[in-house]
Design an enzyme around this catalytic site. Structure first.
Site, PDB file in Angstrom:
ATOM      1  N   GLU A 161       0.807  -1.217   0.000  1.00 41.16           N
ATOM      2  CA  GLU A 161       0.000   0.000   0.000  1.00 41.16           C
ATOM      3  C   GLU A 161       0.848   1.280   0.000  1.00 41.16           C
ATOM      4  OE1 GLU A 161      -2.863  -0.640   3.128  1.00 41.16           O
ATOM      5  OE2 GLU A 161      -3.706  -2.374   2.105  1.00 41.16           O
ATOM      6  N   GLU A 269      -5.010 -10.629  -3.515  1.00 44.42           N
ATOM      7  CA  GLU A 269      -5.849 -10.761  -2.314  1.00 44.42           C
ATOM      8  C   GLU A 269      -7.335 -10.753  -2.676  1.00 44.42           C
ATOM      9  OE1 GLU A 269      -4.729  -7.998   0.803  1.00 44.42           O
ATOM     10  OE2 GLU A 269      -2.599  -8.168   0.340  1.00 44.42           O
TER      11      GLU A 269
HETATM   12  C1  XIL Z   1      -5.635  -8.601   6.942  1.00 43.82           C
HETATM   13  C2  XIL Z   1      -5.800  -9.976   7.568  1.00 43.82           C
HETATM   14  O1  XIL Z   1      -6.556 -10.784   6.692  1.00 43.82           O
HETATM   15  C3  XIL Z   1      -6.496  -9.853   8.904  1.00 43.82           C
HETATM   16  O2  XIL Z   1      -6.519 -11.117   9.550  1.00 43.82           O
HETATM   17  C4  XIL Z   1      -5.790  -8.823   9.773  1.00 43.82           C
HETATM   18  O3  XIL Z   1      -6.521  -8.639  10.961  1.00 43.82           O
HETATM   19  C5  XIL Z   1      -5.643  -7.498   9.047  1.00 43.82           C
HETATM   20  O4  XIL Z   1      -4.974  -7.719   7.811  1.00 43.82           O
HETATM   21  N1  XIL Z   1      -4.614  -5.861   2.785  1.00 43.82           N
HETATM   22  C6  XIL Z   1      -3.495  -6.610   3.083  1.00 43.82           C
HETATM   23  C7  XIL Z   1      -3.602  -7.732   4.027  1.00 43.82           C
HETATM   24  O5  XIL Z   1      -2.460  -6.411   2.440  1.00 43.82           O
HETATM   25  O6  XIL Z   1      -2.401  -7.936   4.744  1.00 43.82           O
HETATM   26  C8  XIL Z   1      -4.766  -7.551   4.985  1.00 43.82           C
HETATM   27  O7  XIL Z   1      -4.865  -8.730   5.763  1.00 43.82           O
HETATM   28  C9  XIL Z   1      -6.029  -7.247   4.230  1.00 43.82           C
HETATM   29  C10 XIL Z   1      -5.886  -5.957   3.451  1.00 43.82           C
END
Ligand code: XIL
Length: 349
Positions: A161, A269
């Site tokens: 990010e 993701e």
């Molecule tokens: C999220 C996880 O899935 C959760 O379990 C945690 O509480 C917060 O982070 N973008 C990302 C991921 O790059 O690392 C995030 O993962 C979701 C959003």
């Protein structure tokens, strides 16, 4: 369906001892799993897993059968690896990497520098440090983690990010302030020194739906290229929070712009929550649209953010209990979206 020609010995005349070869056809079913379909298409199909899931035999069997890549959901984040300053703990991440190796799944290391998440995915203690100490700590953390997994983790989300929440500028956060305007290149250089063979990626969210943010991401990649930074790939998180797929063509256009800059591209993701008015079928169509556009434009990986609907982060994030945004239901049964993604992968083979 794949047709194979087979040559077989069909008849043998005792006197003449002649052998006749005939051609028969055998039908071979197309692979039933995403992993099998992805292998045929030359595409990694990944899943985010938490280490806590490794105790669940049904879940691990499904994950290993269906996916060829694995992203530790939280276990490599700085807040987990070094919750207490100077106390490094790789236990949970090691378990996931060992599981992946056992099942020949490629690990996406996630994530080294996530400035927006100081106090969340990044340790709380970082927020209290003066900039020179933040800078030193970021460098040491990259060295420690990438060094620990050198030769075992082939690719890293080095900076997560990097763009401000809605774009269109680089993010302003405790890590970017400490490292200066070239903070993304700085982190990539440091990771490259720790493992020169690892692919180094940046990873961003919501760029499929926010054109200004997409422009900022493309501009960042151009800058990194011009600076000669060791950038190999760009991950598109693709959390489709609204429950709708992006505008048709948006993913293809963005992936095309990135590929033109000679970087690898992946969906890293993916999840698509159910919302009012959507059905499992519209969800399946949405998944298919995203994956199809991405592959057609040159994506090399599609990773979903969780194995099944019982285990999605989106429930907590959106304050709901029923987002059901993944490819398997709570009983680990494949949903229509599993079938639609498999079809898209097979069509790309
Ligand atoms: C999220 C996880 O899935 C959760 O379990 C945690 O509480 C917060 O982070 N973008 C990302 C991921 O790059 O690392 C995030 O993962 C979701 C959003």
């Amino acid at each position: 369906m794949i047709l194979l020609a087979a040559c077989s010995s069909a008849s043998r005349d005792e006197a003449a001892t002649t052998t006749t070869m005939t051609t028969t056809t055998t039908e071979v079913e197309a692979p039933a799993t995403l992993r099998g379909a992805g292998d045929e298409a030359g595409v990694r199909v990944g899943v985010a897993l938490p280490a806590s899931r490794l105790d669940d035999a049904d879940a691990t069997a499904l994950a290993a059968a269906e996916f060829s890549a694995l992203t530790p959901e939280n276990e490599m984040k700085w807040s987990v690896v070094e919750a207490e300053r100077d106390v490094i703990d790789f236990t949970a991440a090691d378990e996931l990497v060992a599981f992946a190796e056992q099942h020949d799944m490629a690990v996406r290391g996630h994530t080294l520098v996530w400035g927006q998440a100081v106090g969340n995915g990044m340790p709380d203690w970082l927020a209290d440090l003066p900039p020179d100490e933040v800078r030193a700590e970021v460098g040491v953390f990259i060295d420690e983690v990438v060094g620990h997994y050198r030769g075992r983790v082939p690719r890293w989300d080095v900076v997560n990010e990097p763009i401000s929440l809605a774009g269109p500028v680089l993010d302003d956060n405790p890590i970017s302030r400490a490292l200066g305007p070239d903070w993304v290149a700085w982190a990539l250089d440091r990771a490259h020194a720790a493992d020169p063979d690892a692919e180094l990626w940046i990873n961003e969210h919501s760029v499929e739906s926010l054109p200004d943010k997409a422009d900022a991401l493309v501009a960042l990649v151009e800058d990194l290229r011009a600076a000669g930074a060791p950038l190999d790939g760009v991950g598109l998180q693709t959390h489709l929070f609204s429950g709708a797929p992006p505008e048709p063509g948006a993913i293809a256009e963005l992936v095309g712009r990135l590929r033109a800059l000679d970087v690898r591209v992946a969906i890293t993701e993916l999840d698509l929550p159910l919302v009012d008015g959507s059905t499992l079928e519209t969800q399946a169509d949405g998944f298919a649209q995203v994956v199809e556009e991405c592959l057609a434009a040159g994506c090399e990986e599609v990773t979903v953010w969780g194995l099944d609907d019982s285990a999605s982060w989106l429930d907590a994030f959106l304050g709901r209990t029923d987002t059901d945004p993944l490819l398997f239901d709570e009983d680990l049964r494949p949903k229509p979206a599993h079938a639609s993604v498999r079809e898209v992968l097979l069509a790309a083979a």
